[in-house]
Design a protein around this motif. Structure first.
Motif, PDB file in Angstrom:
ATOM      1  N   MET A 195       0.843  -1.184   0.000  1.00 27.54           N
ATOM      2  CA  MET A 195       0.000   0.000   0.000  1.00 27.54           C
ATOM      3  C   MET A 195       0.881   1.237   0.000  1.00 27.54           C
ATOM      4  O   MET A 195       1.879   1.301   0.717  1.00 27.54           O
ATOM      5  N   ALA A 196       0.550   2.213  -0.791  1.00 21.76           N
ATOM      6  CA  ALA A 196       1.403   3.385  -0.957  1.00 21.76           C
ATOM      7  C   ALA A 196       1.425   4.236   0.303  1.00 21.76           C
ATOM      8  O   ALA A 196       0.421   4.405   0.976  1.00 21.76           O
ATOM      9  N   VAL A 197       2.616   4.766   0.599  1.00 25.99           N
ATOM     10  CA  VAL A 197       2.793   5.697   1.696  1.00 25.99           C
ATOM     11  C   VAL A 197       2.805   7.102   1.115  1.00 25.99           C
ATOM     12  O   VAL A 197       3.269   7.323  -0.006  1.00 25.99           O
ATOM     13  N   ILE A 198       2.283   8.076   1.872  1.00 28.17           N
ATOM     14  CA  ILE A 198       2.294   9.460   1.417  1.00 28.17           C
ATOM     15  C   ILE A 198       3.724   9.870   1.083  1.00 28.17           C
ATOM     16  O   ILE A 198       4.674   9.499   1.763  1.00 28.17           O
ATOM     17  N   ASN A 199       3.911  10.635   0.042  1.00 31.80           N
ATOM     18  CA  ASN A 199       5.224  11.104  -0.397  1.00 31.80           C
ATOM     19  C   ASN A 199       5.968  11.780   0.754  1.00 31.80           C
ATOM     20  O   ASN A 199       5.535  12.802   1.273  1.00 31.80           O
ATOM     21  N   VAL A 213     -13.619   5.798  14.448  1.00 35.25           N
ATOM     22  CA  VAL A 213     -12.572   5.307  15.343  1.00 35.25           C
ATOM     23  C   VAL A 213     -11.551   4.581  14.477  1.00 35.25           C
ATOM     24  O   VAL A 213     -11.880   3.581  13.821  1.00 35.25           O
ATOM     25  N   LEU A 214     -10.316   5.074  14.469  1.00 35.28           N
ATOM     26  CA  LEU A 214      -9.289   4.512  13.600  1.00 35.28           C
ATOM     27  C   LEU A 214      -8.502   3.389  14.271  1.00 35.28           C
ATOM     28  O   LEU A 214      -8.063   2.455  13.598  1.00 35.28           O
ATOM     29  N   MET A 215      -8.312   3.494  15.578  1.00 32.89           N
ATOM     30  CA  MET A 215      -7.564   2.468  16.308  1.00 32.89           C
ATOM     31  C   MET A 215      -7.745   2.698  17.801  1.00 32.89           C
ATOM     32  O   MET A 215      -8.176   3.769  18.223  1.00 32.89           O
ATOM     33  N   CYS A 270      -5.120   8.886   7.107  1.00 31.41           N
ATOM     34  CA  CYS A 270      -5.566   8.082   8.244  1.00 31.41           C
ATOM     35  C   CYS A 270      -4.698   6.842   8.412  1.00 31.41           C
ATOM     36  O   CYS A 270      -4.276   6.507   9.531  1.00 31.41           O
ATOM     37  N   ARG A 271      -4.404   6.157   7.312  1.00 25.85           N
ATOM     38  CA  ARG A 271      -3.540   4.981   7.411  1.00 25.85           C
ATOM     39  C   ARG A 271      -2.151   5.364   7.904  1.00 25.85           C
ATOM     40  O   ARG A 271      -1.540   4.633   8.689  1.00 25.85           O
ATOM     41  N   ALA A 272      -1.649   6.507   7.461  1.00 26.32           N
ATOM     42  CA  ALA A 272      -0.327   6.955   7.904  1.00 26.32           C
ATOM     43  C   ALA A 272      -0.326   7.255   9.398  1.00 26.32           C
ATOM     44  O   ALA A 272       0.627   6.910  10.110  1.00 26.32           O
ATOM     45  N   MET A 273      -1.382   7.909   9.896  1.00 28.50           N
ATOM     46  CA  MET A 273      -1.479   8.169  11.336  1.00 28.50           C
ATOM     47  C   MET A 273      -1.489   6.869  12.125  1.00 28.50           C
ATOM     48  O   MET A 273      -0.772   6.721  13.119  1.00 28.50           O
ATOM     49  N   ILE A 274      -2.320   5.934  11.689  1.00 33.12           N
ATOM     50  CA  ILE A 274      -2.414   4.657  12.398  1.00 33.12           C
ATOM     51  C   ILE A 274      -1.062   3.954  12.388  1.00 33.12           C
ATOM     52  O   ILE A 274      -0.596   3.448  13.422  1.00 33.12           O
ATOM     53  N   ALA A 275      -0.414   3.911  11.246  1.00 31.37           N
ATOM     54  CA  ALA A 275       0.880   3.227  11.125  1.00 31.37           C
ATOM     55  C   ALA A 275       1.920   3.848  12.054  1.00 31.37           C
ATOM     56  O   ALA A 275       2.664   3.140  12.747  1.00 31.37           O
ATOM     57  N   THR A 291      -6.659  -2.084   9.033  1.00 30.47           N
ATOM     58  CA  THR A 291      -6.043  -3.243   8.379  1.00 30.47           C
ATOM     59  C   THR A 291      -4.958  -2.805   7.403  1.00 30.47           C
ATOM     60  O   THR A 291      -3.886  -3.415   7.322  1.00 30.47           O
ATOM     61  N   GLY A 292      -5.227  -1.732   6.666  1.00 37.92           N
ATOM     62  CA  GLY A 292      -4.221  -1.228   5.742  1.00 37.92           C
ATOM     63  C   GLY A 292      -2.954  -0.796   6.456  1.00 37.92           C
ATOM     64  O   GLY A 292      -1.837  -1.076   6.016  1.00 37.92           O
ATOM     65  N   ALA A 293      -3.115  -0.105   7.597  1.00 40.89           N
ATOM     66  CA  ALA A 293      -1.947   0.330   8.367  1.00 40.89           C
ATOM     67  C   ALA A 293      -1.233  -0.846   9.014  1.00 40.89           C
ATOM     68  O   ALA A 293      -0.001  -0.849   9.132  1.00 40.89           O
ATOM     69  N   ALA A 294      -2.000  -1.843   9.440  1.00 39.24           N
ATOM     70  CA  ALA A 294      -1.381  -3.035  10.021  1.00 39.24           C
ATOM     71  C   ALA A 294      -0.488  -3.736   9.001  1.00 39.24           C
ATOM     72  O   ALA A 294       0.606  -4.217   9.326  1.00 39.24           O
TER      73      ALA A 294
END
Length: 381
Positions: free
Chosen positions: A1-5, A87-89, A226-231, A338-341
């Motif tokens: 999954m791509a990470v923000i630049n 709720v993200l995590m 959101c995925r970046a924050m969770i990660a 799940t994406g961040a996991a």
């Protein structure tokens, strides 16, 4: 999954309350875990949960370290305008406490049974404080009191007090006890004004704590953020628990003026599971505050969100049963988690539901939330 630049860091404004369980947010910024995922977390220390709620809802904050129950209260429009939330995590597990005043302790009220006996023998007005009407501390406090036969709505008075004001309110005699996150339970003991009657993990073993919350609109418009924050927070949570030295450093950083602005020892003691109830009992708690637990702490279980709705229904905050499972599926963004996991190599559980047996011996597994909410002997209609 791509990470923000990573060459174009996305600034993310995240609110927090000065509590030990904001640690993963603080260490994500201090250790640079956020920048590894192309974001720059800017933290905003807030003074009350109501203020944080309003800033989150207005967009002044992108996300927040926030009470699980508060998120569902806003989602369902309890005491405020209804707004779809996400709720993200989960950020933490365990690590809250109910504190009783030194005056009550000197009259023999040291725990649930002795408090109930004292209130029967001395039927005066008893005032307990929590941190937000739909929040974790209100629901855990009410559950604990009811488990000992005390109706928190009819036999006691409940006040909302910001966490950092709990100890001062107890010292001034404005309240007889409170339920809040650390380090305020420990601070009451250190200052000689309170005793710990029960830890939150004794009420609900391995209960969810604060969450990373945002609005549904933000989650829909910025899923990569959101995925970046969770990660970043998964990595920070893992780092905190990786060694004794990391926990020691975390306590030192949290004590600073930018974060909790309090004595380091008040933070460190219960962060390491070293409990002193202020009345002669000391123990090492195997279920102390946790931040990661190989991802077990962080997964946004649907059953956890549903539990808060059952208690909001139980105490009349919800006048009708909501669509428990439907609301939990809408709020708890397992897809983003799940994406961040996957990005961080964090293990996922086999099920989005889990079970627990609470202090009254009643088991909760999310299977029949309507029946569960209606099964309690104390139900405000």
């Amino acid at each position: 999954m791509a990470v923000i630049n990573s060459n174009q860091l996305r600034t993310v404004r995240i609110g927090f309350m000065p509590l030990t369980d904001c640690a993963s947010l603080v260490m994500a910024t201090e250790c640079g875990f956020d920048r590894q995922y192309g974001i720059r977390i800017v933290l905003s220390r807030e003074t009350s949960w109501a203020n944080l709620r309003d800033k989150l809802g207005s967009g002044a904050l992108d996300a927040a370290h926030v009470l699980y129950g508060l998120m569902y209260g806003v989602q369902l429009g309890i005491g405020c305008q209804r707004q779809a939330m996400a709720v993200l995590m989960n950020l933490s597990r365990n690590g809250q406490a109910v504190t009783l005043s030194r005056a009550l302790a000197e009259q023999g009220a040291l725990d649930g049974p002795s408090l109930a006996q004292h209130m029967r023998d001395c039927p005066r007005s008893t005032t307990f404080a929590h941190t937000f009407p739909t929040g974790n501390h209100a629901m855990l406090l009410y559950y604990w009191l009811a488990a000992h036969g005390i109706d928190p709505l009819r036999q006691a008075r409940a006040l909302t007090v910001p966490p950092a004001q709990m100890v001062g309110s107890l010292r001034a005699g404005m309240i007889d006890g409170f339920c809040a996150g650390e380090p305020w339970g420990q601070r009451a003991i250190d200052e000689g004004v309170g005793v710990t009657a029960v830890s939150s993990q004794q009420i609900w073993p391995d209960h969810p704590g604060k969450v990373l919350g945002t609005t549904a609109a933000f989650a829909a418009s910025e899923p990569a953020t959101c995925r970046a924050m969770i990660a970043a927070l998964l990595d920070a949570s893992r780092w905190i628990e990786a060694s004794q030295a990391n926990k020691e450093h975390t306590a030192t950083v949290l004590a600073g003026t930018a974060y909790l602005n309090t004595g380091r020892q008040a933070i460190a003691a219960r962060l390491f599971g070293q409990y002193d109830n202020g009345a002669g009992a000391r123990w090492t708690d195997a279920r102390a505050l946790r931040f990661h637990g190989d991802g077990e702490v962080n997964f946004p279980y649907l059953s956890d969100g549903m539990w808060f709705m059952t208690q909001q229904r139980r105490w009349g905050l919800l006048r009708e049963d909501p669509d428990y499972l439907g609301q939990a599926r809408a709020v708890n963004r397992i897809d983003l988690y799940t994406g961040a996991a996957e990005m961080t190599g964090t293990q996922l559980p086999a099920s989005s539901m889990r079970s627990s047996t609470l202090i009254d011996g009643v088991r909760w597994d999310g299977g029949d939330p309507r029946g569960y909410a209606g099964s309690f002997p104390i139900l405000d209609q």
